[in-house]
Enzyme design. Sequence first.
Site, short mmCIF file in Angstrom:
data_model
loop_
_atom_site.label_atom_id
_atom_site.label_comp_id
_atom_site.label_asym_id
_atom_site.label_seq_id
_atom_site.Cartn_x
_atom_site.Cartn_y
_atom_site.Cartn_z
N VAL A 163 0.85 -1.20 0.00
CA VAL A 163 0.00 0.00 0.00
C VAL A 163 0.88 1.25 0.00
O VAL A 163 0.59 2.23 -0.70
CB VAL A 163 -0.96 0.00 1.22
CG1 VAL A 163 -1.74 1.31 1.30
CG2 VAL A 163 -1.92 -1.18 1.14
N CYS A 189 -10.75 -3.06 2.59
CA CYS A 189 -10.78 -2.95 1.13
C CYS A 189 -12.02 -3.63 0.51
O CYS A 189 -12.62 -3.09 -0.43
CB CYS A 189 -9.50 -3.53 0.54
SG CYS A 189 -9.04 -5.13 1.21
N LYS A 198 -15.91 -7.87 9.25
CA LYS A 198 -15.62 -6.46 8.95
C LYS A 198 -16.61 -5.92 7.92
O LYS A 198 -17.09 -4.80 8.03
CB LYS A 198 -14.20 -6.32 8.37
CG LYS A 198 -13.09 -6.44 9.39
CD LYS A 198 -11.74 -6.37 8.67
CE LYS A 198 -10.59 -6.59 9.60
NZ LYS A 198 -9.30 -6.71 8.87
N ARG A 224 -9.91 -16.22 -0.99
CA ARG A 224 -8.66 -15.78 -1.61
C ARG A 224 -8.49 -16.53 -2.94
O ARG A 224 -8.71 -17.76 -2.99
CB ARG A 224 -7.55 -16.12 -0.64
CG ARG A 224 -6.26 -15.37 -0.73
CD ARG A 224 -6.34 -13.91 -0.56
NE ARG A 224 -6.16 -13.42 0.79
CZ ARG A 224 -6.13 -12.13 1.09
NH1 ARG A 224 -6.28 -11.20 0.15
NH2 ARG A 224 -5.98 -11.72 2.33
N HIS A 228 -9.51 -6.93 -6.16
CA HIS A 228 -10.49 -7.89 -5.65
C HIS A 228 -11.73 -7.90 -6.56
O HIS A 228 -12.09 -6.88 -7.15
CB HIS A 228 -10.98 -7.50 -4.25
CG HIS A 228 -9.95 -7.63 -3.16
ND1 HIS A 228 -8.75 -8.27 -3.31
CD2 HIS A 228 -9.97 -7.18 -1.87
CE1 HIS A 228 -8.07 -8.22 -2.17
NE2 HIS A 228 -8.79 -7.56 -1.29
N1 NAP Z 1 -2.76 -4.78 0.92
C1 NAP Z 1 -4.00 -4.30 0.83
O1 NAP Z 1 -4.71 -4.49 -0.16
C2 NAP Z 1 -4.58 -3.49 1.94
C3 NAP Z 1 -5.84 -2.92 1.76
C4 NAP Z 1 -6.40 -2.17 2.79
C5 NAP Z 1 -5.70 -2.00 3.96
N2 NAP Z 1 -4.47 -2.57 4.12
C6 NAP Z 1 -3.75 -2.36 5.37
O2 NAP Z 1 -2.57 -1.61 5.12
C7 NAP Z 1 -1.55 -2.03 6.01
C8 NAP Z 1 -0.31 -2.40 5.21
O3 NAP Z 1 -0.62 -3.40 4.29
P1 NAP Z 1 0.37 -3.82 3.12
O4 NAP Z 1 -0.41 -4.76 2.29
O5 NAP Z 1 0.99 -2.63 2.48
O6 NAP Z 1 1.51 -4.65 3.93
P2 NAP Z 1 3.03 -4.91 3.56
O7 NAP Z 1 3.24 -4.94 2.09
O8 NAP Z 1 3.41 -6.10 4.34
O9 NAP Z 1 3.79 -3.63 4.13
C9 NAP Z 1 3.92 -3.40 5.52
C10 NAP Z 1 4.64 -2.09 5.76
O10 NAP Z 1 4.68 -1.87 7.16
C11 NAP Z 1 6.02 -1.62 7.53
N3 NAP Z 1 6.31 -2.12 8.87
C12 NAP Z 1 6.21 -3.38 9.33
N4 NAP Z 1 6.63 -3.45 10.62
C13 NAP Z 1 6.97 -2.18 10.95
C14 NAP Z 1 7.51 -1.60 12.14
N5 NAP Z 1 7.75 -2.33 13.23
N6 NAP Z 1 7.77 -0.28 12.14
C15 NAP Z 1 7.54 0.46 11.04
N7 NAP Z 1 7.06 -0.03 9.88
C16 NAP Z 1 6.78 -1.34 9.85
C17 NAP Z 1 6.85 -2.39 6.51
O11 NAP Z 1 8.16 -1.89 6.52
P3 NAP Z 1 9.41 -2.83 6.12
O12 NAP Z 1 9.42 -2.90 4.62
O13 NAP Z 1 10.58 -2.08 6.67
O14 NAP Z 1 9.19 -4.15 6.77
C18 NAP Z 1 6.07 -2.06 5.25
O15 NAP Z 1 6.41 -0.79 4.80
C19 NAP Z 1 -2.15 -3.15 6.85
O16 NAP Z 1 -2.69 -2.57 8.03
C20 NAP Z 1 -3.27 -3.66 6.00
O17 NAP Z 1 -4.29 -4.27 6.75
C21 NAP Z 1 -3.88 -3.31 3.12
#
Ligand code: NAP
Length: 355
Positions: A17, A137, A222, A247, A254
């Site tokens: 994201v 989402c 949710k 999934r 989606h």
């Molecule tokens: N993916 C979707 O479609 C989607 C849709 C709606 C909402 N979301 C929400 O958005 C959020 C992120 O999702 P994502 O899909 O982008 O996940 P992701 O690809 O796994 O990315 C996670 C991010 O969080 C950072 N992070 C993890 N641990 C951390 C820490 N201790 N301190 C600071 N930063 C940290 C990671 O940094 P590093 O790279 O340094 O590990 C990375 O930048 C989640 O809450 C998810 O529920 C996601």
Amino acid sequence: MPVTSPSIAIVGATGAVGREFLDILEQRRFPHGELRLLASARSAGSTLPYRGERHSVHELTDRSFEGIDIALFSAGGSISRQFGPVAVRAGAVVVDNSSAFRMDPAVPLVIPEVNPEAMEPFLSGARRPGIIANPNCSTVILLMAATPLHRALGIERMVVSTYQAVSGAGAAAMQELEDLTRDVLAGRPAHARIFSEPCAFNVFSHNSAVNAATGQNVEEEKMVLETRKIWNEPEAGGVRISATCIRVPTMRAHAESVNITLTRLATEANVRRILAAAPGVRVVDDREKNDFPTPLKAAGGDDTLVGRIRPDLSQDVCGEGDDRTYRGFNLFVCADQLRKGAALNAVQIAEMLVH
Ligand SMILES: NC(=O)c1ccc[n+]([C@@H]2O[C@H](COP(=O)([O-])OP(=O)(O)OC[C@H]3O[C@@H](n4cnc5c(N)ncnc54)[C@H](OP(=O)(O)O)[C@@H]3O)[C@@H](O)[C@H]2O)c1
């Protein structure tokens, strides 16, 4: 807050994201001052491209929000719970993509095309600094299509089945789909790491926890609870929703099959007119060419695609010919959940704060 050029922090900038945030801020020429990219210590010192330059990523700490006006959070619920209040104390408005604050009655849960009125305390300045939540989402995608029909005709029940892309579980899950697809094609064993089932060439129940008593998984819960909050529906006597979240091995965007029961019967032409006029919705529905929404058509775009628009003949039908009205309709909806389900929706919220 300066209304014209706020300083922005992106928490989780290196994630699936987070990277989309950068793309969308650049594409929409979002007017901002400083841009602070934050992630875990693992990413500190790495760089990300933005507006033709490389920008450094910094480790998220308690001091990360000094001088920040808007903080876009997408690093998971525990990071939002820990650092969201830190950002607010530093004077920022937090737009949070996690589920941490969504059901907090004091936090607006906003889809700008659906319930912009929920932003009022922030637009009037009464609630700044503070937290605004982005819905789940799958909820965003459902409500982009369903809300115009609900407002015009009333929806009393929805049965939704999702076909959710692996990117909904983050960047590591996208890598897993690539890796396992290669493994299968090379005849190697495909071992799941992120999901509990192999995601390549497979379809499985959503990876969120299942409530042992109800059988609902968290994603399904949710969709029900967030829809009620966004539509301002009472717990008893309001819209009834039955969701099944699955999934599938698509990379991004989606898809959702949606069966609707209306309060007032409607012609198919009326339903089509309402959807065609809905902001952020694009009707893709050519029966002759079998041209309907797909995740690939939605991926990388901003629109929520709606097609397979057809009456549900198992529900009430009234009248004859062009005047025939129906209680039930079926839709097939696709949208890029990294964009409209997450980063785009949050940037649209930020745009409301700036304009
Ligand atoms: N993916 C979707 O479609 C989607 C849709 C709606 C909402 N979301 C929400 O958005 C959020 C992120 O999702 P994502 O899909 O982008 O996940 P992701 O690809 O796994 O990315 C996670 C991010 O969080 C950072 N992070 C993890 N641990 C951390 C820490 N201790 N301190 C600071 N930063 C940290 C990671 O940094 P590093 O790279 O340094 O590990 C990375 O930048 C989640 O809450 C998810 O529920 C996601």
